[in-house]
Each structure stands twice: as structure tokens, then as C-alpha cells.
Scaffold this motif. Structure first.
Motif, PDB file in Angstrom:
ATOM      1  N   PHE A 381       0.857  -1.254  -0.083  1.00 55.56           N
ATOM      2  CA  PHE A 381      -0.064   0.104  -0.186  1.00 55.56           C
ATOM      3  C   PHE A 381       0.809   1.328  -0.168  1.00 55.56           C
ATOM      4  N   THR A 382       2.117   0.998   0.197  1.00 53.51           N
ATOM      5  CA  THR A 382       3.001   2.304   0.039  1.00 53.51           C
ATOM      6  C   THR A 382       3.468   2.571  -1.414  1.00 53.51           C
ATOM      7  N   ALA A 383       3.071   1.817  -2.256  1.00 59.37           N
ATOM      8  CA  ALA A 383       3.413   1.676  -3.773  1.00 59.37           C
ATOM      9  C   ALA A 383       3.397   3.257  -4.375  1.00 59.37           C
ATOM     10  N   PRO A 384       2.261   3.876  -4.066  1.00 58.87           N
ATOM     11  CA  PRO A 384       1.981   5.232  -4.342  1.00 58.87           C
ATOM     12  C   PRO A 384       3.175   6.320  -3.995  1.00 58.87           C
ATOM     13  N   VAL A 385       3.831   6.024  -2.728  1.00 60.84           N
ATOM     14  CA  VAL A 385       5.036   6.744  -2.391  1.00 60.84           C
ATOM     15  C   VAL A 385       6.159   6.651  -3.182  1.00 60.84           C
ATOM     16  N   PHE A 386       6.586   5.271  -3.419  1.00 61.72           N
ATOM     17  CA  PHE A 386       7.413   4.934  -4.288  1.00 61.72           C
ATOM     18  C   PHE A 386       7.129   5.797  -5.880  1.00 61.72           C
ATOM     19  N   TRP A 387       6.015   5.728  -6.398  1.00 67.04           N
ATOM     20  CA  TRP A 387       5.958   6.119  -7.643  1.00 67.04           C
ATOM     21  C   TRP A 387       6.011   7.713  -7.587  1.00 67.04           C
ATOM     22  N   LEU A 388       5.785   8.357  -6.513  1.00 66.27           N
ATOM     23  CA  LEU A 388       5.748   9.582  -6.530  1.00 66.27           C
ATOM     24  C   LEU A 388       7.041  10.303  -6.774  1.00 66.27           C
ATOM     25  N   PHE A 389       8.070   9.737  -5.691  1.00 66.07           N
ATOM     26  CA  PHE A 389       9.592  10.001  -5.745  1.00 66.07           C
ATOM     27  C   PHE A 389      10.162   9.533  -7.069  1.00 66.07           C
ATOM     28  N   PHE A 390       9.448   8.334  -7.654  1.00 61.27           N
ATOM     29  CA  PHE A 390      10.273   7.937  -9.082  1.00 61.27           C
ATOM     30  C   PHE A 390       9.938   9.186  -9.918  1.00 61.27           C
ATOM     31  N   LYS A 432      -0.823   7.035 -10.671  1.00 66.04           N
ATOM     32  CA  LYS A 432      -2.685   6.849 -10.681  1.00 66.04           C
ATOM     33  C   LYS A 432      -2.900   5.715 -10.310  1.00 66.04           C
ATOM     34  N   ALA A 433      -2.211   4.730 -11.139  1.00 66.74           N
ATOM     35  CA  ALA A 433      -3.012   3.304 -11.058  1.00 66.74           C
ATOM     36  C   ALA A 433      -2.673   2.872  -9.562  1.00 66.74           C
ATOM     37  N   SER A 434      -1.627   3.248  -9.104  1.00 67.39           N
ATOM     38  CA  SER A 434      -1.335   2.715  -7.522  1.00 67.39           C
ATOM     39  C   SER A 434      -2.143   3.399  -6.505  1.00 67.39           C
ATOM     40  N   LEU A 435      -2.622   4.673  -6.779  1.00 68.29           N
ATOM     41  CA  LEU A 435      -3.339   5.285  -5.995  1.00 68.29           C
ATOM     42  C   LEU A 435      -4.978   4.889  -6.018  1.00 68.29           C
ATOM     43  N   SER A 436      -5.433   4.459  -7.304  1.00 64.01           N
ATOM     44  CA  SER A 436      -6.713   3.693  -7.607  1.00 64.01           C
ATOM     45  C   SER A 436      -6.622   2.508  -6.711  1.00 64.01           C
ATOM     46  N   TYR A 437      -5.640   1.761  -6.527  1.00 64.09           N
ATOM     47  CA  TYR A 437      -5.532   0.575  -5.942  1.00 64.09           C
ATOM     48  C   TYR A 437      -5.687   0.635  -4.549  1.00 64.09           C
ATOM     49  N   VAL A 438      -4.793   1.503  -4.114  1.00 65.00           N
ATOM     50  CA  VAL A 438      -4.982   1.721  -2.437  1.00 65.00           C
ATOM     51  C   VAL A 438      -6.289   2.446  -2.099  1.00 65.00           C
ATOM     52  N   TYR A 439      -6.922   3.115  -2.879  1.00 63.07           N
ATOM     53  CA  TYR A 439      -8.169   3.875  -2.297  1.00 63.07           C
ATOM     54  C   TYR A 439      -9.121   2.728  -2.463  1.00 63.07           C
ATOM     55  N   SER A 440      -9.274   1.669  -3.030  1.00 59.56           N
ATOM     56  CA  SER A 440     -10.190   0.495  -3.269  1.00 59.56           C
ATOM     57  C   SER A 440     -10.030  -0.552  -1.849  1.00 59.56           C
ATOM     58  N   GLN A 441      -8.917  -0.400  -1.385  1.00 61.73           N
ATOM     59  CA  GLN A 441      -8.362  -1.481  -0.181  1.00 61.73           C
ATOM     60  C   GLN A 441      -8.578  -0.782   1.151  1.00 61.73           C
ATOM     61  N   SER A 442      -8.641  -1.777   1.725  1.00 62.70           N
ATOM     62  CA  SER A 442      -8.735  -1.331   3.336  1.00 62.70           C
ATOM     63  C   SER A 442      -7.873  -2.153   4.055  1.00 62.70           C
ATOM     64  N   LEU A 443      -7.243  -1.664   5.462  1.00 61.62           N
ATOM     65  CA  LEU A 443      -6.382  -2.267   6.222  1.00 61.62           C
ATOM     66  C   LEU A 443      -6.881  -2.044   7.571  1.00 61.62           C
ATOM     67  N   GLY A 444      -7.050  -3.185   8.246  1.00 61.03           N
ATOM     68  CA  GLY A 444      -7.743  -2.933   9.715  1.00 61.03           C
ATOM     69  C   GLY A 444      -8.799  -2.020   9.848  1.00 61.03           C
ATOM     70  N   GLY A 445      -9.679  -1.934   9.015  1.00 61.43           N
ATOM     71  CA  GLY A 445     -10.764  -1.062   8.964  1.00 61.43           C
ATOM     72  C   GLY A 445     -10.609   0.446   8.286  1.00 61.43           C
ATOM     73  N   ASN A 447      -8.842   3.005   5.247  1.00 60.14           N
ATOM     74  CA  ASN A 447      -8.763   3.175   3.839  1.00 60.14           C
ATOM     75  C   ASN A 447      -7.094   2.998   3.851  1.00 60.14           C
ATOM     76  N   ALA A 448      -6.806   2.155   2.885  1.00 61.31           N
ATOM     77  CA  ALA A 448      -5.319   1.881   2.667  1.00 61.31           C
ATOM     78  C   ALA A 448      -4.576   2.976   2.126  1.00 61.31           C
ATOM     79  N   ALA A 449      -5.178   4.081   1.719  1.00 58.95           N
ATOM     80  CA  ALA A 449      -4.382   5.292   1.201  1.00 58.95           C
ATOM     81  C   ALA A 449      -3.758   5.865   2.386  1.00 58.95           C
ATOM     82  N   TRP A 450      -4.239   5.654   3.730  1.00 62.28           N
ATOM     83  CA  TRP A 450      -3.660   6.298   4.833  1.00 62.28           C
ATOM     84  C   TRP A 450      -2.164   5.730   5.071  1.00 62.28           C
ATOM     85  N   VAL A 451      -1.934   4.634   4.506  1.00 62.28           N
ATOM     86  CA  VAL A 451      -0.454   3.943   4.906  1.00 62.28           C
ATOM     87  C   VAL A 451       0.400   5.009   4.328  1.00 62.28           C
TER      88      VAL A 451
END
Length: 475
Positions: A381-390, A432-445, A447-451
Motif C-alpha cells: 500500500f506504500t506503492a504510491p509513495v515509491f511512484w511519487l518519488f520516482f 495514478k494506478a497505484s493510488l486507485s488500487y490503494v483507495y479501493s483497499q482497506s487495512l484494519g478497517g 482506507n489503505a491510502a492512509w498507509v
């Protein structure tokens, strides 16, 4: 806006107190190939086959992934030869945007991108080695973790001992890994020579594939998995200060390694296709195991377990080598982090950074044992962080061309600015793709985007603390 004016030399000094040019071209290629080829090539092909629905489009996706990676590699070749530095992306981000952005990248890389990858690869290695040689019985919960911890400790100790120990080990591991992939191709050749024909697809699926015009609707999603499987070649930037004749060999190392990887990926996908058929590929949960089982029966499962374990440990060693370099570079710039900046001139290693990285990876390993699959999700779920810096690294090439026009650039990316813009567009698409993915997921209740937000927020708090204690030069 940059928060400080950065005025280091364009190339890192090869003094006895810092990195020296000791890594050869062959060792650099082995490192890049080893860090890229991980578990992805044993999972992604089934998803790509299902999303493309046609053999021609499937092979086109893998070829396009190689081409897009080479475009990015050419951009990194310019940055790495103009600004050779053990910090790699950290150094590029610092020159283009200042210390704050660079520190946030170094923090994300230390806390989850590099150390998280080492821990996850450790679990992959442990899971498959446990299948071949169980520790404490086949159902043991601690066996895979013990294998993982042993691999991380042993390889970290090896790399602390001497840079040549690590790079020589990497060369041999990569050679064995490539041999394992060629064994998969050999299995397909064995089946073809024996007159084996893959199962025919269902009539409805065959008709749909035959009549579907143009690019498949899911081709863009397929490219996400293809590009993830090609990911990791940018790690070459972290050995730019240690590469012999880096001004010429960096370009060769990046391009040759990606040509090798592309050829291997095309061959392995051809093997899956010939052995299982497109329908068999898309419906497989363990595509490589299914192919080797078809070719060699029950022993095929043990063979593929060893191949995947070998691919994992090869990537672990490569990630350990490059992962500690960004921490070392951050340690040079922030007085509070000075212990990270210790470079053992006799061994040619960032000794403390390697030790601390090992400890952090082991802590994450314990977190993984405690949380189970939740740890794997947290890292993914931290993939957006990687792609942002990339993406920011890609943009930095353009920023630095404008800001520092007189800097010597031994290699200039061709077709500037078209190729850098194409690379940045690819990174933006993956972000964009990684953000879309994490927004559709959850972790411990949650939204995964918060990771990813939490990772950067913690980095921001640490940044404020470091600035109050002892700011970096220029802050």
C-alpha cells in the motif's frame, strides 16, 4: 521551490574516506538483473495473459515494458553520470528540490521501500525453502521466518565484510537465477519436442479473442503488472560512485541488463504459453509450478520452489547492497544521523548503514510474523509513495538541465525532452494506478491510502526534529 541551495561537486570524490570505483561492468549488470528479477515473473504472467486475452498482445505488453524501462534507464544514465553519488535518487532529489524532499525520500526508503522489500523477499525465500526442507515440520509457523532471518543476517554480514564479497556473491546468484529461468524455458522445449499440445481454450473464449478488435480493454491494467515486474533497474544509481569507468559503463550496465531481462521475460512467457496455452496461463494460480509439473511430474514442484527461493535471495542481496547507500548519503548531510555516514575504507562498505538496515529489516520481519498477510499489504500500500518519488526523480532531469546548464554531462538522453517526458508520463500513470488500487483497499478497517500518508507524515515529524537539533547544511 527548493528549501536550500545545494552546492556539492557534481561527482562524488573517490577518496579513501568514501566510495571508490571498485565495481566492474559485469558485477553491475548482475546486480541490476538480480534486483529486478524477483517473484513477479512467477506470478504476473498469468494476470497479464488474462487481461490481454491474446498471445500477440501479451507478448507486445512484455516487449513494451522492456522498451519503456530502457527509456527510463537512459534518463537515469544521464543523471547518474552527471551526478555520480552513492545517494542515487536521494542526491538527484536534493539537487533539484532541496534537503526536505530528499530527506522524506530517504526516510520512506529506509522505513519501508528498501527494508520492507528485504523483509518481504525474506518471507518469499523462507516460504519456498520451507517447502523443500521444512524446519520444525511442514506446518511449522516459525520455519519460514527462521529461513528469512537467517538469509537477511547472513547476506548483511557478507556485505559488511567487503564490497567485493557482496558483488561476487551477487554475480554467482544472478547466474544461477538466470539458469533457473532457462530451466523453465527448457521444460517448454521438452514438452514441445515430445509432441505436447496445450489444452485448447473454451469455444466461447476462443471466439471472443478472435473477434475482439483493437487493443484489449484491460491492456493498460496489464501494463501495470508488467512494469511492476520490470521494476528495480533504477537501483543502479546507488552504485554510480563505485562503478569503474562509470561515465561509460553506467549506460552499458543499464541498457545491457534491461535487454537481458526483456529477453528472459519474453522467453519465459513463451515457455508458459507453449506449455500451458493462453487459457491455462490465465487460469493458473502457480503458473511456473504448473508448467514444471506438466513437464516433470511431482519433482517439478520441488524444482520451482528452489528456483523461486533462489530468485528471492538474489534480490535480497542486491537490495541490501543498494539499500544502505541512500541512508549513508543522508547521514552525511544531517549531523544527527552521522553514524549512518561511516564508510569503512578498508572494506569499501557503508558499514553502519548496513548494520542498521539489517536491524530494521529484522524488526519488519517480526512485524510480518505478528500481523501475517497484513504486513505484505502494508508494504504494497506504500506503492504510491515509491511512484511519487520516482516521478520526481524523472522530473529532476529536466529541472537540472534548466538550472545547471553548464554541468558536464558525459551522457545526454537522446530525443530530449521527448524521452524524459515519456518516462515521467509512465511514472505518472503508475502513480495514478497505484493510488486507485490503494483507495479501493482497506487495512484494519482504514482506507489503505492512509498507509502512505502516515509514512510521509512520520517523515515530516522527524524532519522537524532533525532541523531543530542540527539542520543539514544550507537549511
Amino acid at each position: 521551490m527548493r528549501d536550500s541551495k545545494y552546492s556539492r561537486p557534481t561527482a562524488e570524490s573517490s577518496s579513501p574516506a568514501g566510495p571508490r570505483a571498485v565495481i566492474g561492468l559485469g558485477e553491475a549488470i548482475a546486480l541490476i538483473v538480480g534486483v529486478v528479477i524477483g517473484a513477479g515473473i512467477f506470478k504476473a504472467p498469468s494476470m497479464v495473459a488474462g487481461m490481454t486475452g491474446d498471445a500477440g498482445w501479451m507478448f507486445a505488453a512484455w516487449a513494451l515494458g522492456g522498451l519503456m524501462s530502457i527509456v527510463g534507464a537512459l534518463c537515469y544514465a544521464e543523471l547518474s553520470t552527471a551526478y555520480a553519488n552513492a545517494g542515487g535518487d536521494y542526491h538527484f532529489l536534493q539537487r533539484a528540490y532541496g534537503n526536505s524532499v530528499a530527506f522524506l525520500f530517504a526516510w520512506a526508503r529506509f522505513s519501508v521501500i528498501a527494508t520492507g522489500s528485504i523483509a518481504l523477499l525474506g518471507f518469499v525465500f523462507g516460504d519456498y525453502m520451507h517447502q523443500v526442507l521444512p524446519l520444525g515440520g511442514p506446518q511449522s509457523a516459525w520455519g519460514p521466518a527462521a529461513y528469512a532471518a537467517a538469509a537477511i543476517i547472513a547476506l548483511s554480514w557478507l556485505n559488511i565484510g567487503n564490497v567485493k564479497y557482496g558483488t561476487t556473491t551477487q554475480t554467482w546468484l544472478t547466474a544461477l537465477e538466470v539458469g533457473g529461468l532457462l530451466l523453465i524455458v527448457g521444460a517448454a522445449l521438452f514438452l514441445v519436442a515430445g509432441g505436447h499440445a496445450p489444452p485448447a481454450p473454451a469455444a466461447a473464449a476462443a471466439a471472443a479473442a478472435a473477434t475482439a478488435p483493437g487493443i484489449p480493454a484491460s491492456f493498460g491494467l496489464a501494463m501495470v503488472f508488467v512494469l511492476l515486474t520490470y521494476g528495480g533497474w533504477n537501483e543502479a544509481a546507488y552504485i554510480s560512485a563505485e562503478l569503474k569507468d562509470g561515465r561509460r559503463n553506467m549506460v552499458k550496465a543499464l541498457v545491457l541488463s534491461l535487454l537481458i531481462i526483456t529477453a528472459l521475460y519474453m522467453l519465459v512467457n513463451w515457455a508458459y504459453w507453449k506449455g500451458l496455452g493462453l487459457a491455462g496461463m490465465s487460469g493458473s494460480e502457480a503458473i511456473a509450478a504448473d508448467l514444471l509439473r506438466t513437464a516433470f511430474g511431482r519433482p517439478g514442484a520441488a524444482i520451482i520452489s528452489l528456483i523461486i527461493a533462489l530468485a528471492a535471495i538474489t534480490s535480497i542481496n542486491a537490495t541490501i547492497i543498494v539499500g544502505a547507500r541512500s541512508s549513508y548519503a543522508a547521514g552525511r548531510d544531517w549531523p544527527v544521523l552521522a553514524p549512518l555516514a561511516v564508510w569503512d575504507a578498508r572494506r569499501g562498505t557503508p558499514a553502519n548503514a548496513l548494520r542498521i538496515q539489517c536491524a530494521a529489516a529484522l524488526v519488519l520481519l517480526l512485524v510480518g510474523v505478528w500481523t501475517g498477510s497484513g504486513f505484505k499489504s502494508m508494504v504494497e500500500f506504500t506503492a504510491p509513495v515509491f511512484w511519487l518519488f520516482f516521478l520526481l526523480s524523472g522530473v529532476s532531469l529536466i529541472v537540472l538541465r534548466i538550472r545547471e546548464p553548464h554541468t558536464a554531462r558525459p551522457f545526454r538522453v537522446p530525443l530530449y525532452p521527448l524521452l524524459p517526458l515519456a518516462f515521467c508520463a509512465t511514472c505518472a500513470y503508475m502513480l495514478k494506478a497505484s493510488l486507485s488500487y490503494v483507495y479501493s483497499q482497506s487495512l484494519g478497517g482504514w482506507n489503505a491510502a492512509w498507509v502512505g500518508v502516515v509514512v510521509l507524515a512520520v517523515g515530516g515529524i522527524l524532519l522537524r526534529f532533525l532541523r531543530r537539533r542540527a539542520p543539514a547544511p544550507g537549511n
